[in-house]
Design a protein around this motif. Sequence first.
Motif, PDB file in Angstrom:
ATOM      1  N   LEU A   5      10.330  59.560  -3.067  1.00  0.00           N
ATOM      2  CA  LEU A   5      10.821  60.070  -1.782  1.00  0.00           C
ATOM      3  C   LEU A   5      11.710  59.041  -1.102  1.00  0.00           C
ATOM      4  O   LEU A   5      12.804  59.364  -0.634  1.00  0.00           O
ATOM      5  N   VAL A   6      11.252  57.783  -1.069  1.00  0.00           N
ATOM      6  CA  VAL A   6      12.031  56.717  -0.432  1.00  0.00           C
ATOM      7  C   VAL A   6      13.365  56.563  -1.158  1.00  0.00           C
ATOM      8  O   VAL A   6      14.424  56.467  -0.529  1.00  0.00           O
ATOM      9  N   ALA A   7      13.308  56.594  -2.486  1.00  0.00           N
ATOM     10  CA  ALA A   7      14.539  56.458  -3.272  1.00  0.00           C
ATOM     11  C   ALA A   7      15.509  57.574  -2.920  1.00  0.00           C
ATOM     12  O   ALA A   7      16.712  57.348  -2.769  1.00  0.00           O
ATOM     13  N   SER A   8      14.988  58.798  -2.751  1.00  0.00           N
ATOM     14  CA  SER A   8      15.902  59.902  -2.459  1.00  0.00           C
ATOM     15  C   SER A   8      16.496  59.763  -1.058  1.00  0.00           C
ATOM     16  O   SER A   8      17.667  60.048  -0.842  1.00  0.00           O
ATOM     17  N   TYR A   9      15.660  59.270  -0.109  1.00  0.00           N
ATOM     18  CA  TYR A   9      16.205  59.025   1.229  1.00  0.00           C
ATOM     19  C   TYR A   9      17.346  58.016   1.151  1.00  0.00           C
ATOM     20  O   TYR A   9      18.433  58.216   1.681  1.00  0.00           O
ATOM     21  N   VAL A  10      17.065  56.898   0.516  1.00  0.00           N
ATOM     22  CA  VAL A  10      18.039  55.810   0.451  1.00  0.00           C
ATOM     23  C   VAL A  10      19.308  56.297  -0.247  1.00  0.00           C
ATOM     24  O   VAL A  10      20.428  56.000   0.176  1.00  0.00           O
ATOM     25  N   LEU A  11      19.123  57.100  -1.296  1.00  0.00           N
ATOM     26  CA  LEU A  11      20.288  57.608  -2.025  1.00  0.00           C
ATOM     27  C   LEU A  11      21.160  58.470  -1.123  1.00  0.00           C
ATOM     28  O   LEU A  11      22.388  58.364  -1.130  1.00  0.00           O
ATOM     29  N   LEU A  12      20.501  59.327  -0.339  1.00  0.00           N
ATOM     30  CA  LEU A  12      21.241  60.182   0.595  1.00  0.00           C
ATOM     31  C   LEU A  12      22.031  59.339   1.586  1.00  0.00           C
ATOM     32  O   LEU A  12      23.214  59.598   1.853  1.00  0.00           O
ATOM     33  N   VAL A  13      21.368  58.312   2.121  1.00  0.00           N
ATOM     34  CA  VAL A  13      22.032  57.454   3.103  1.00  0.00           C
ATOM     35  C   VAL A  13      23.208  56.728   2.455  1.00  0.00           C
ATOM     36  O   VAL A  13      24.281  56.603   3.052  1.00  0.00           O
ATOM     37  N   VAL A  14      23.026  56.272   1.225  1.00  0.00           N
ATOM     38  CA  VAL A  14      24.117  55.595   0.521  1.00  0.00           C
ATOM     39  C   VAL A  14      25.308  56.542   0.380  1.00  0.00           C
ATOM     40  O   VAL A  14      26.458  56.176   0.651  1.00  0.00           O
ATOM     41  N   LEU A 169      20.806  50.895   5.582  1.00  0.00           N
ATOM     42  CA  LEU A 169      19.994  51.212   4.405  1.00  0.00           C
ATOM     43  C   LEU A 169      18.567  50.729   4.572  1.00  0.00           C
ATOM     44  O   LEU A 169      17.617  51.442   4.243  1.00  0.00           O
ATOM     45  N   ILE A 170      18.412  49.508   5.092  1.00  0.00           N
ATOM     46  CA  ILE A 170      17.053  48.971   5.280  1.00  0.00           C
ATOM     47  C   ILE A 170      16.283  49.840   6.259  1.00  0.00           C
ATOM     48  O   ILE A 170      15.139  50.231   6.021  1.00  0.00           O
ATOM     49  N   VAL A 171      16.959  50.184   7.369  1.00  0.00           N
ATOM     50  CA  VAL A 171      16.301  51.051   8.350  1.00  0.00           C
ATOM     51  C   VAL A 171      15.914  52.377   7.689  1.00  0.00           C
ATOM     52  O   VAL A 171      14.798  52.871   7.846  1.00  0.00           O
ATOM     53  N   ALA A 172      16.839  52.928   6.890  1.00  0.00           N
ATOM     54  CA  ALA A 172      16.568  54.210   6.222  1.00  0.00           C
ATOM     55  C   ALA A 172      15.369  54.079   5.293  1.00  0.00           C
ATOM     56  O   ALA A 172      14.510  54.967   5.236  1.00  0.00           O
ATOM     57  N   ALA A 173      15.301  52.954   4.563  1.00  0.00           N
ATOM     58  CA  ALA A 173      14.195  52.780   3.621  1.00  0.00           C
ATOM     59  C   ALA A 173      12.869  52.699   4.363  1.00  0.00           C
ATOM     60  O   ALA A 173      11.886  53.328   3.958  1.00  0.00           O
ATOM     61  N   VAL A 174      12.850  51.947   5.481  1.00  0.00           N
ATOM     62  CA  VAL A 174      11.598  51.802   6.233  1.00  0.00           C
ATOM     63  C   VAL A 174      11.165  53.151   6.795  1.00  0.00           C
ATOM     64  O   VAL A 174      10.019  53.588   6.632  1.00  0.00           O
ATOM     65  N   VAL A 175      12.137  53.833   7.438  1.00  0.00           N
ATOM     66  CA  VAL A 175      11.812  55.149   8.002  1.00  0.00           C
ATOM     67  C   VAL A 175      11.376  56.096   6.883  1.00  0.00           C
ATOM     68  O   VAL A 175      10.395  56.839   7.016  1.00  0.00           O
ATOM     69  N   LEU A 178       7.814  55.391   5.786  1.00  0.00           N
ATOM     70  CA  LEU A 178       6.841  55.912   6.751  1.00  0.00           C
ATOM     71  C   LEU A 178       6.706  57.421   6.618  1.00  0.00           C
ATOM     72  O   LEU A 178       5.604  57.968   6.571  1.00  0.00           O
ATOM     73  N   LEU A 179       7.861  58.095   6.522  1.00  0.00           N
ATOM     74  CA  LEU A 179       7.858  59.556   6.395  1.00  0.00           C
ATOM     75  C   LEU A 179       7.133  59.985   5.134  1.00  0.00           C
ATOM     76  O   LEU A 179       6.321  60.913   5.148  1.00  0.00           O
ATOM     77  N   ALA A 180       7.429  59.265   4.024  1.00  0.00           N
ATOM     78  CA  ALA A 180       6.842  59.642   2.742  1.00  0.00           C
ATOM     79  C   ALA A 180       5.328  59.475   2.789  1.00  0.00           C
ATOM     80  O   ALA A 180       4.585  60.325   2.293  1.00  0.00           O
ATOM     81  N   ARG A 181       4.865  58.380   3.417  1.00  0.00           N
ATOM     82  CA  ARG A 181       3.415  58.170   3.508  1.00  0.00           C
ATOM     83  C   ARG A 181       2.772  59.321   4.274  1.00  0.00           C
ATOM     84  O   ARG A 181       1.719  59.818   3.916  1.00  0.00           O
ATOM     85  N   ARG A 182       3.458  59.730   5.347  1.00  0.00           N
ATOM     86  CA  ARG A 182       2.943  60.831   6.153  1.00  0.00           C
ATOM     87  C   ARG A 182       2.881  62.114   5.331  1.00  0.00           C
ATOM     88  O   ARG A 182       1.897  62.838   5.358  1.00  0.00           O
ATOM     89  N   LEU A 183       3.958  62.336   4.569  1.00  0.00           N
ATOM     90  CA  LEU A 183       4.045  63.569   3.785  1.00  0.00           C
ATOM     91  C   LEU A 183       2.980  63.616   2.697  1.00  0.00           C
ATOM     92  O   LEU A 183       2.433  64.668   2.400  1.00  0.00           O
TER      93      LEU A 183
END
Lengths: 452, 218
Positions: A5-14, A169-175, A178-183
């Motif tokens: 999930l984090v990887a997909s977030y970061v990829l989107l942001v990239v 990117l760092i902010v996106a990864a952290v957020v 957190l989101l992924a853990r919640r999910l």
Amino acid sequence: MIRQLVASYVLLVVAALLGLTVPVTITLTNRVYADVETLARREAQTAALLLAADDAPSRQNLARLSAAYQIQTPAKMDALSAGRAAINPMPLPAAVDDEAFTAALAGQEYLRWEQAPALGADGMVIAVPATAADGTVLGAVRISYPLAPIRERLWQIWGLGAVLAGVVLIVAAVVGALLARRLTRPLRQLNDMASRLRDGDLTARAEETGPPETRTLASTLNTATETIDTLIGSQRAFIGDASHQLRTPLTALRLSLDNIADGVDDPYLREDVEHATAEVVRMSRLVNGLLALARMEATVSSPEPVRIVDVVADRFDAWRAAAEGSGVRLDHDIADQKLCALASPGHLEQVLDNVLCNALEVSPDRGTVTVRTHRDAAKAVIEVIDQGPGLPAADRHRAFDRFWRGPGLTGRSGSGLGLAIVKQLVSDDGGTVTLDAADTGGLCVRIVLRLA
Amino acid sequence: MRVLLVEDDEPVAESLTRGLGRYGFEVEWVRTGAEALRAGPSDLVLVDLGLPDMDGLDVCRELRARGDVPIIVISARADETDRVVGLEIGADDYVSKPFGVREVVARIRAVMRRARPALAQPEPTQSSKLSIDRRARRVYVAGAEMALTPKEYDLLTFLAEAPGAVFTREQIMEAVWDTNWFGPTKTLDVHVGALRRKLGDSVAVETVRGVGFRLTLS
């Protein structure tokens, strides 16, 4: 899953960053070049006007302008008369014969990014003609703007962009984390429940919360657990009943036969009674075996880490006397002293007992029974190898069936349940057991368990 | 010697009563736990765990609370936990069904010898060849002391409780090794082999094919 999930977030942001930043920065770069050109052209044209005035005060002004320009910018401004001579009071510029002056003296504006002769470095060279009112070219003004400061500015722009992108990117990864853990929290709760179930806790239930998908899953899991609980409960009840119902008449039969045997003197009749007793005992053993098997099936195992070396040494101690009695050597071939497998308490011992008993039974005099333990592809492997006659391939598959009896001595007197029990015990702990032909010509019982 | 038998299954109770009677035991048979608790004094109690009115373990607990009468649990449930619980709440021994008359007799004698040395029947194995000094745990063959390992000694004394009687492998494992574990009983063969070598011709441990072993005093 969290990582994905984090990887997909970061990829989107990239992707978003690339889509936005790159065109903007490219435009910005072009603007920087264009600005330099525009400003230099304007200065050159102003200087050309002064040069075209063709009088002493104007030339003084031109000289001042040139000096001021060179102080304010990293560029260099040169002027040349139509006869390629210095303009008083300015010095004679370098490279009076270059393409820029030549083009400008011919009445053409010259603009090129190249090696600037006036600077001795790369840069922009612009030259404009100083034209009198009647159109005659009186001279030319050349501005050489070095590339290095422009490059420096561009590096700053790109660098700032990169730093910003990194921060985003760092902010996106952290957020994202957190989101992924919640999910995935409901999934983790389901996993906890399933682990308890695996460890034999049939009262484990999952909390039916979270998004609808996980709620449905939790509910399904709970229903399934309920069903398993009921099934195991009824099987346990059956074993208890069957145990009582089968053993009681066998006891009565056995006691009656004993009473008959005690009351007769006829040796032939005694022998008959003893035969009957032997059959009752055989029947009892079968009942015991079947019930043991059924009990194993009804037990939810809870494997624990077991050090294989210890178990094998322990079982060897128990069997050494029996082996020596029939002149058989027990040999443990250890590849890894610390090898630990996951097995329920007592299971591995019982498995080894059954397998070693068979191996000793078929071993020839002065033979060797070898137990080889090693790690193979993240599994713990225990191989028990004898030097007996072995089994044909077809029998090797059927040997785990209930009531299957081997052709040898063990087969005739045994219950035909030993290997069935071995298989049940091993698969209870998530392992496998197979029979192979050993290099020695005998049988190789290969027990594969999960690593601890 | 009076034995109270608490057993709900009539065929088992009848055969056991008759069989024990032959060995000189006076058996009083009751079917339920309540009757067992009302019954008069006895020298030993045999309690089946599967009783119609109450759990046999509760009967044991109650009997133990009243006095120190030796108790042997008999059960069709070959569950290790029953056995442990039974012995923990004060039963002196545990016999799994199915069993033979002489196997029960041997267990009764062994328990009585431990619990009530005064009441125990005379040593049955005082033959000219073999004598057993149970207090000192010593065995003499033809007058000479025989060095036995503890398990060999236990095995010999158990078989010697009823010479000539056939004991099944399971009953021997249960009595001597204190386990009703289903599986190979090769350990037993090893100890029998060792005993045979040490005892020589005077005492024979015979193999009864398909059943188990018996001790014969020649």
